[in-house]
Design a protein around this motif. Structure first.
Motif, PDB file in Angstrom:
ATOM      1  N   ASP A 209       0.856  -1.188   0.000  1.00 33.59           N
ATOM      2  CA  ASP A 209       0.000   0.000   0.000  1.00 33.59           C
ATOM      3  C   ASP A 209       0.889   1.234   0.000  1.00 33.59           C
ATOM      4  O   ASP A 209       2.061   1.186   0.396  1.00 33.59           O
ATOM      5  N   ALA A 210       0.315   2.364  -0.476  1.00 36.70           N
ATOM      6  CA  ALA A 210       1.020   3.650  -0.516  1.00 36.70           C
ATOM      7  C   ALA A 210       0.337   4.617   0.439  1.00 36.70           C
ATOM      8  O   ALA A 210      -0.899   4.647   0.550  1.00 36.70           O
ATOM      9  N   PHE A 211       1.146   5.433   1.148  1.00 36.57           N
ATOM     10  CA  PHE A 211       0.629   6.330   2.167  1.00 36.57           C
ATOM     11  C   PHE A 211       1.126   7.749   1.937  1.00 36.57           C
ATOM     12  O   PHE A 211       2.005   7.981   1.119  1.00 36.57           O
ATOM     13  N   SER A 212       0.546   8.693   2.675  1.00 35.43           N
ATOM     14  CA  SER A 212       0.934  10.099   2.733  1.00 35.43           C
ATOM     15  C   SER A 212       0.075  10.975   1.841  1.00 35.43           C
ATOM     16  O   SER A 212       0.168  10.916   0.605  1.00 35.43           O
ATOM     17  N   ASN A 213      -0.749  11.780   2.499  1.00 35.25           N
ATOM     18  CA  ASN A 213      -1.511  12.868   1.860  1.00 35.25           C
ATOM     19  C   ASN A 213      -2.241  12.421   0.600  1.00 35.25           C
ATOM     20  O   ASN A 213      -2.914  11.401   0.581  1.00 35.25           O
ATOM     21  N   GLU A 214      -2.079  13.176  -0.501  1.00 36.43           N
ATOM     22  CA  GLU A 214      -2.826  12.899  -1.726  1.00 36.43           C
ATOM     23  C   GLU A 214      -2.492  11.531  -2.312  1.00 36.43           C
ATOM     24  O   GLU A 214      -3.358  10.861  -2.879  1.00 36.43           O
ATOM     25  N   THR A 215      -1.204  11.101  -2.182  1.00 34.72           N
ATOM     26  CA  THR A 215      -0.834   9.778  -2.693  1.00 34.72           C
ATOM     27  C   THR A 215      -1.579   8.689  -1.938  1.00 34.72           C
ATOM     28  O   THR A 215      -2.071   7.713  -2.529  1.00 34.72           O
ATOM     29  N   GLY A 216      -1.688   8.834  -0.617  1.00 34.82           N
ATOM     30  CA  GLY A 216      -2.416   7.853   0.171  1.00 34.82           C
ATOM     31  C   GLY A 216      -3.892   7.814  -0.159  1.00 34.82           C
ATOM     32  O   GLY A 216      -4.519   6.749  -0.166  1.00 34.82           O
ATOM     33  N   LYS A 217      -4.467   8.987  -0.440  1.00 35.25           N
ATOM     34  CA  LYS A 217      -5.893   9.045  -0.766  1.00 35.25           C
ATOM     35  C   LYS A 217      -6.202   8.423  -2.125  1.00 35.25           C
ATOM     36  O   LYS A 217      -7.297   7.906  -2.343  1.00 35.25           O
ATOM     37  N   ALA A 218      -5.224   8.486  -3.029  1.00 35.66           N
ATOM     38  CA  ALA A 218      -5.467   8.034  -4.400  1.00 35.66           C
ATOM     39  C   ALA A 218      -5.191   6.552  -4.608  1.00 35.66           C
ATOM     40  O   ALA A 218      -5.464   6.016  -5.686  1.00 35.66           O
ATOM     41  N   ASN A 219      -4.650   5.863  -3.606  1.00 36.52           N
ATOM     42  CA  ASN A 219      -4.287   4.451  -3.768  1.00 36.52           C
ATOM     43  C   ASN A 219      -4.894   3.602  -2.661  1.00 36.52           C
ATOM     44  O   ASN A 219      -5.160   4.084  -1.561  1.00 36.52           O
ATOM     45  N   ARG A 220      -5.100   2.329  -2.965  1.00 37.90           N
ATOM     46  CA  ARG A 220      -5.654   1.388  -2.010  1.00 37.90           C
ATOM     47  C   ARG A 220      -4.687   0.212  -1.835  1.00 37.90           C
ATOM     48  O   ARG A 220      -3.851  -0.060  -2.699  1.00 37.90           O
ATOM     49  N   ALA A 221      -4.795  -0.467  -0.711  1.00 41.06           N
ATOM     50  CA  ALA A 221      -3.976  -1.656  -0.477  1.00 41.06           C
ATOM     51  C   ALA A 221      -4.308  -2.721  -1.522  1.00 41.06           C
ATOM     52  O   ALA A 221      -5.475  -2.900  -1.898  1.00 41.06           O
ATOM     53  N   VAL A 222      -3.293  -3.407  -1.975  1.00 45.20           N
ATOM     54  CA  VAL A 222      -3.483  -4.422  -3.016  1.00 45.20           C
ATOM     55  C   VAL A 222      -2.757  -5.711  -2.628  1.00 45.20           C
ATOM     56  O   VAL A 222      -1.801  -5.704  -1.847  1.00 45.20           O
ATOM     57  N   PHE A 223      -3.235  -6.801  -3.196  1.00 45.07           N
ATOM     58  CA  PHE A 223      -2.595  -8.112  -3.050  1.00 45.07           C
ATOM     59  C   PHE A 223      -2.199  -8.548  -4.456  1.00 45.07           C
ATOM     60  O   PHE A 223      -3.052  -8.877  -5.274  1.00 45.07           O
ATOM     61  N   GLN A 224      -0.894  -8.517  -4.750  1.00 44.99           N
ATOM     62  CA  GLN A 224      -0.409  -8.783  -6.090  1.00 44.99           C
ATOM     63  C   GLN A 224       0.486 -10.020  -6.107  1.00 44.99           C
ATOM     64  O   GLN A 224       0.947 -10.487  -5.063  1.00 44.99           O
ATOM     65  N   ASP A 225       0.734 -10.523  -7.301  1.00 48.59           N
ATOM     66  CA  ASP A 225       1.530 -11.734  -7.418  1.00 48.59           C
ATOM     67  C   ASP A 225       2.371 -11.719  -8.681  1.00 48.59           C
ATOM     68  O   ASP A 225       2.110 -10.958  -9.620  1.00 48.59           O
ATOM     69  N   ARG A 226       3.382 -12.557  -8.686  1.00 44.15           N
ATOM     70  CA  ARG A 226       4.149 -12.865  -9.897  1.00 44.15           C
ATOM     71  C   ARG A 226       4.689 -14.285  -9.763  1.00 44.15           C
ATOM     72  O   ARG A 226       5.212 -14.658  -8.712  1.00 44.15           O
TER      73      ARG A 226
END
Length: 591
Positions: A209-226
């Motif tokens: 997940d990404a945090f801090s102000n506008e960046t945090g508001k624009a992103n959500r926690a994700v579960f990704q794979d490769r």
């Protein structure tokens, strides 16, 4: 007492000594054989350069191979010696010299290694002693058959009886284990996947997940794979053909400025700030593709590298960033691509050839390079109207008419604690390409959009042209102890556009500290910080620093869990951008 038994007693004093000496090891004394250490080091270095064993071996199968090696130690395929002087690592001052001389010259019961060494300082187990004793008995029978024995004493009889009694259990156990292992080995050979190919795999699960102000508001926690599956094939035991399949669904975060606007190209492709290694090579929707096809083989003292697809400079060049670098952009090193290696190795990639030529063993100073590395890779980008494709015969593509990067590197080593590399890369980039484009689908892996944009007229950004680049880098690694590793790099990039007002310069640097085996063997605590590649052209010249901390915890031999945080300052080199924090919990399964 029979004549044969009586004559066998004559040579019984040789049995104990020969069994000690003809086995692959011998008992070490306080004053060990001079020169043996260097021989062992050389042997270990040679083994470490070989590819991984291609058929899965059980512990018992390894024991069988060890037993066979011990049993064949006195085989005629080894070099029979008639004088102790034939051993290059045995000196008259060695503590066991006289005993060895007697066994060689009186009984002829010693065979050396093919390289003329004896290796008298290696440790000895009871099973090895038993195997050596069994091998020496064959020589005893030869002596009896030729009737060269003419003396016997009661001491000889006592020695022979003691050896027979003391090692009867070991010899019996050894015979039973060999019989059982031969059966199991035959079963494995009959049912194995391939005699030449080994299947390797890696699956990465990442919650981030990404945090801090506008960046945090624009992103959500994700579960990704490769997921990657590789077929590693060897035809000679020293070469390796790699065919790798890959699938993934990872996407980078959308970094925002203080006004809520997206930082130019902040999501992959387009900009590598904050890009994590498991995002590299993602197919977007877990669709499967062949993302690497390479072949490596020795060429005299050198080693040649051929890439049909998916080649990277870091595949064949020494990166000098231990514990942060993972050769496959996998889940065992640093979280981010920036922390894993000098950005100079991210310029270009795809199809081509490379050669690594050694100059000799590591020396005692940096005055003499230890090897030279040369490579050429042409882009494999298959996205329409982006970059070029080495497999496409159309104009502006192919091996030499599209994007390419040619690398030259001098490597310097002082022992096994210090390594240094001086690197030069010349690249050609079509209009619209990125400087730190890996040559594969996905765009830039490191650097700001300002550093990656090439051939762009600073006065009129609508005008673009092709560019050439000359990049210079230095990387170094120092390992003061087994529990501490320091590494770092700096790179400078001079870009010359073929249009008006489009020349530029870019810089990048970083330093890392790693604590291997921190808390548990196999764990790594790492901290890395530096400046992402940034451009000195234009008006936005804020330095985009990136600091990363991670702790790789080894759950088992095949599973590791890595929590970590990436802190990015001034993303996009913009004065009005907020710092961004990316938190990741990465789990890696490998086999």
């Amino acid at each position: 007492m029979s004549n044969i038994l009586w004559k066998s007693l004559v040579v019984s004093p040789a049995i104990l000594g020969a069994a000690l000496l003809v086995s692959s090891t011998a008992i070490a004394a306080p004053s060990t054989t001079k020169g043996a250490s260097s021989v062992e080091t050389s042997s270990t270095a040679e083994v470490s350069q070989q590819p991984a064993v291609l058929a899965t071996e059980t512990k018992e199968a390894q024991v069988l191979a060890q037993v066979n090696r011990y049993s064949n130690e006195n085989n005629t395929s080894l070099n029979q010696v008639t004088s102790v002087s034939q051993f290059s690592d045995v000196q008259p001052t060695d503590w066991a010299f006289q005993a060895l001389q007697s066994l060689v010259e009186r009984y002829g019961c010693i065979a050396g290694y093919p390289n003329g060494t004896f290796r008298g300082n290696r440790a000895l187990s009871r099973y090895e002693f038993a195997a050596g004793l069994n091998a020496c008995l064959d020589r005893v029978n030869e002596l009896i058959a030729t009737a060269t024995a003419d003396m016997v004493t009661k001491q000889d009889l006592a020695t022979l009886q003691r050896l027979q009694e003391e090692f009867s259990a070991e010899l019996a156990t050894l015979r039973g284990r060999v019989d059982a292992l031969e059966g199991r080995t035959a079963e494995l050979e009959a049912n194995q996947f391939s005699t030449t190919t080994k299947l390797k795999g890696e699956a990465i699960f990442a919650v981030t997940d990404a945090f801090s102000n506008e960046t945090g508001k624009a992103n959500r926690a994700v579960f990704q794979d490769r997921v990657r599956l590789g077929l590693e094939t060897s035809f000679t035991g020293r070469d390796i053909l790699t065919t790798r399949l890959a699938a993934g669904n990872a996407t980078g975060f959308d970094l925002k400025d203080k006004n809520g606007n997206s930082i130019a190209g902040s999501q992959v492709p387009g900009n590598g700030v904050g890009t994590q290694t498991f995002e590299v090579g993602s197919t977007g929707a877990n669709s499967v593709k062949i993302d690497k096809l390479t072949y490596e083989a020795p060429l005299g003292p050198a080693r040649v590298y051929l890439s049909a697809s998916g080649g990277q400079h870091s595949d064949y060049a020494a990166v000098n960033n231990p514990y942060f670098f993972d050769k496959t952009d996998g889940g065992k090193g640093a979280l981010s691509t920036f922390a894993s290696e000098n950005p100079i190795y991210r310029i270009g990639g795809g199809s081509g050839i490379a050669l690594n030529v050694p100059f000799g063993k590591p020396g005692s100073s940096f005055l003499k390079p230890s090897s030279i590395t040369l490579g050429y890779l042409a882009s494999n980008n298959t996205v329409a109207n982006t970059g070029s494709n080495a497999a496409n015969p159309a104009p502006g593509n192919g091996l030499f008419d599209g994007n390419y990067a040619a690398l030259g590197q001098l490597n310097f080593n002082v022992g096994n604690r210090v390594a240094l590399a001086a690197t030069y890369v010349h690249g050609y980039h079509k209009a619209g390409s990125s400087l730190f484009d890996s040559g594969l689908d996905g765009g830039a892996l490191v650097g700001t959009s300002q550093a990656n944009s090439l051939g762009v007229d600073r006065v009129n950004p609508a005008n673009t042209s092709a560019s050439s680049s000359n990049s210079y880098g230095i990387s170094a690694a120092i390992k003061p102890s087994d529990k501490l590793s320091l590494s770092g790099f700096v790179s400078y990039h001079d870009v010359t556009g073929f249009g008006a007002n489009d020349d530029k310069e870019a810089w990048s640097y970083g330093v890392g500290l790693a604590l291997p085996d921190f808390g548990k063997k196999g764990n790594v605590l790492g901290i890395f910080g530096g400046a992402q590649p940034y451009s000195l052209a234009g008006t936005t010249r804020e330095t985009p620093y990136q600091v990363e901390g991670f702790y790789k915890y080894r759950v088992s031999e095949n599973i590791s869990v890595t929590p970590g945080v990436i802190w990015v300052t001034s993303p996009g080199q913009a004065t009005n951008s907020n710092d961004a924090f990316i938190g990741t919990l990465r789990t890696t399964f490998s086999f």
